[in-house]
Enzyme design. Structure first.
Site, short mmCIF file in Angstrom:
data_model
loop_
_atom_site.label_atom_id
_atom_site.label_comp_id
_atom_site.label_asym_id
_atom_site.label_seq_id
_atom_site.Cartn_x
_atom_site.Cartn_y
_atom_site.Cartn_z
N CYS A 161 0.92 -1.19 -0.01
CA CYS A 161 0.01 0.02 -0.02
C CYS A 161 0.80 1.26 -0.05
CB CYS A 161 -0.88 -0.04 1.46
SG CYS A 161 -2.07 -1.42 1.43
N ASP A 162 0.34 2.48 -0.61
CA ASP A 162 1.03 3.67 -0.53
C ASP A 162 -0.18 4.95 -0.39
OD1 ASP A 162 3.76 4.95 -0.58
OD2 ASP A 162 2.35 5.98 -1.81
N SER A 163 0.04 5.83 0.36
CA SER A 163 -0.78 6.73 0.42
C SER A 163 -0.27 8.12 0.37
CB SER A 163 -1.55 6.80 1.98
OG SER A 163 -2.22 5.44 2.23
N GLY A 217 -2.96 3.60 -2.76
CA GLY A 217 -2.69 2.40 -3.84
C GLY A 217 -2.64 1.23 -3.29
#
Length: 445
Positions: free
Chosen positions: A128-130, A165
């Site tokens: 994940c990536d924010s 993501g």
């Protein structure tokens, strides 16, 4: 049996989202250079990195993180497949310490134990990536007080978009799928004093956009349009959709019972080391188990470690052993042993040893050859010592990757016995020394 989940993130918020949804993941940090991923991808596409939208960036970074952990997983699996030698099993509680109850080819032992690499489905790796977007500008973690103050003042009384993501990889097949979630976040018209006191908590410095929904910052969010769990860092609806698109049922990932899930926090219901640093990662399988020998042992599924040796390139004789000087807060702190730890749910002891030795001592599995093992089996608990040699032409650069070590160092083979060793290591070392000399004599470089 549930399908294991590996979360490619050390974020407690993401762990908690999964935990409260019935999933306790194994944590593996990706160590991805996010800026380099953006720059390199933009160069490949022939575009300016600054022209990449937030919606494009976050799934790209999520894929990079999941893929990095997947590569590490593949390296561990390859090291296990290439393992040679024998596994010696001792059952000291019935036969006495030092006795050998059974000897078998290490591959037979691996096949009998199973593990993640032998699964038809999974483990699933989630990356994940924010990023927070305001006025079309993406914002990641501020890192500094000045940047956090500037951003919080800019966000006050306004609405922005939090993009996250997601990438899911089925490690059994290599199938990968990724997408992004987003939600609109409206902030309160908080005061300058609120900003300063919020910054003083330290929370906004290392979170995307300088705010959280599930912490101190949650009170300053007036409204959300979209998925709240995506704002925390992992969208449960989107992750479920991605898992199902891989042909896997979401409920097959549940590995917690209701009592554990409703406990006091991540990993509740499992007794963990009370002396460990507060921010230590709690893996599934961490905890103490009462043993018939009268002691408590670390590792609900047992534990394992890697005893790595360096050899003279000409003679093949062992010259050095990679040793861990244990952190003072750990059991028998200040003594020397080998890097290792608790076996996670779904892992084999060999997989656990290779994972732990990388996490603790920077031992990359592609740089070593597994040449045997020794299991001290107490019945409900066992410890597996994995014997390994540094591969010819490869160099293991020791480094303490976490807070469980005072130092990691190559120690001359003939000096190991003079160190202040962990009690179990002190007992086993004379037999280990003899067996390692024999393996070195028989094993061709």
């Amino acid at each position: 049996m549930s399908i294991p989940v590996i979360l490619a993130s050390q974020s407690k918020a993401r762990r908690d989202v999964l935990f409260h949804a019935g999933i306790r993941p194994t944590i593996r940090v990706s160590h991805v250079d996010e800026a380099a991923v953006i720059v390199n991808t933009a160069a490949q596409q022939g575009i300016d990195p600054d022209s990449m939208t937030t919606q494009e960036r976050v799934p790209l970074l999520a894929r990079a993180k999941a893929a990095a952990v997947y590569r590490d997983y593949i390296a561990i699996s390859a090291a296990a497949v290439a393992a040679v030698g024998e596994e010696h099993v001792s059952r000291p509680l019935t036969d006495g310490f030092g006795s050998i109850a059974s000897v078998m080819p290490i591959h037979d032992a691996i096949d009998a134990e199973g593990g993640m690499a032998n699964r038809a489905v999974g483990p699933l790796i989630i990356g994940c990536d924010s990023m927070f977007e305001l006025d079309g500008v993406p914002y990641g973690k501020p890192h500094t007080v000045a940047h956090a103050r500037e951003r919080l003042a800019l966000m006050r009384g306004r609405t922005g978009t939090l993009w996250t993501g997601h990438c899911v990889i089925d490690a059994a097949t290599g199938s990968m799928i990724s997408r992004a979630s987003h939600a609109e976040v409206t902030f309160a018209n908080y005061s300058d004093d609120n900003i300063e006191r919020y910054i003083a908590t330290g929370e906004p410095l290392e979170v995307a956009g300088s705010f959280t929904l599930d912490g101190f910052g949650g009170a300053f969010i007036d409204g959300i349009q979209g998925d709240p769990s995506g704002i925390i860092g992992l969208s449960l609806p989107l992750t479920r959709q991605l898992v199902e698109e891989l042909g896997i049922s979401w409920t097959d990932l549940w590995n917690l019972d209701r009592d554990e899930q409703q406990g006091t926090g991540y990993g509740s219901g499992k007794a963990v080391d009370p002396k460990a640093p507060r921010d230590n990662v709690n893996q599934p399988g961490d905890g103490f188990i009462d043993c018939a020998c009268g002691h408590k042992h670390w590792g609900l599924n047992g534990a394992s470690g890697v005893l790595l040796c360096r050899r003279d390139p000409e003679s093949g004789e062992i010259t050095d052993v990679l040793m861990q000087h244990r952190a003072l807060w750990s059991a028998e702190g200040g003594t020397w042993g080998i890097p290792g730890g608790a076996t996670a749910d779904g892992e084999s002891s060999l997989e656990g040893a290779l994972r732990e030795s990388f996490e603790e001592a920077n031992i990359h599995p592609e740089d070593i050859a597994v040449v045997g093992s020794y299991v001290e089996d107490h019945g409900p608990w066992s410890y597996t010592t994995v014997f390994a040699f540094e591969k010819p032409g490869h160099t293991v650069e020791p480094r303490a990757n976490d807070d469980e070590s005072l130092e990691i160092a190559w120690v001359p083979f003939d000096k190991v016995g003079s160190l202040k060793l962990l009690t179990a290591m002190q007992t086993d070392w004379p037999r280990f020394e003899e067996r390692l000399r024999q393996i070195a004599a028989d094993y061709e470089q």
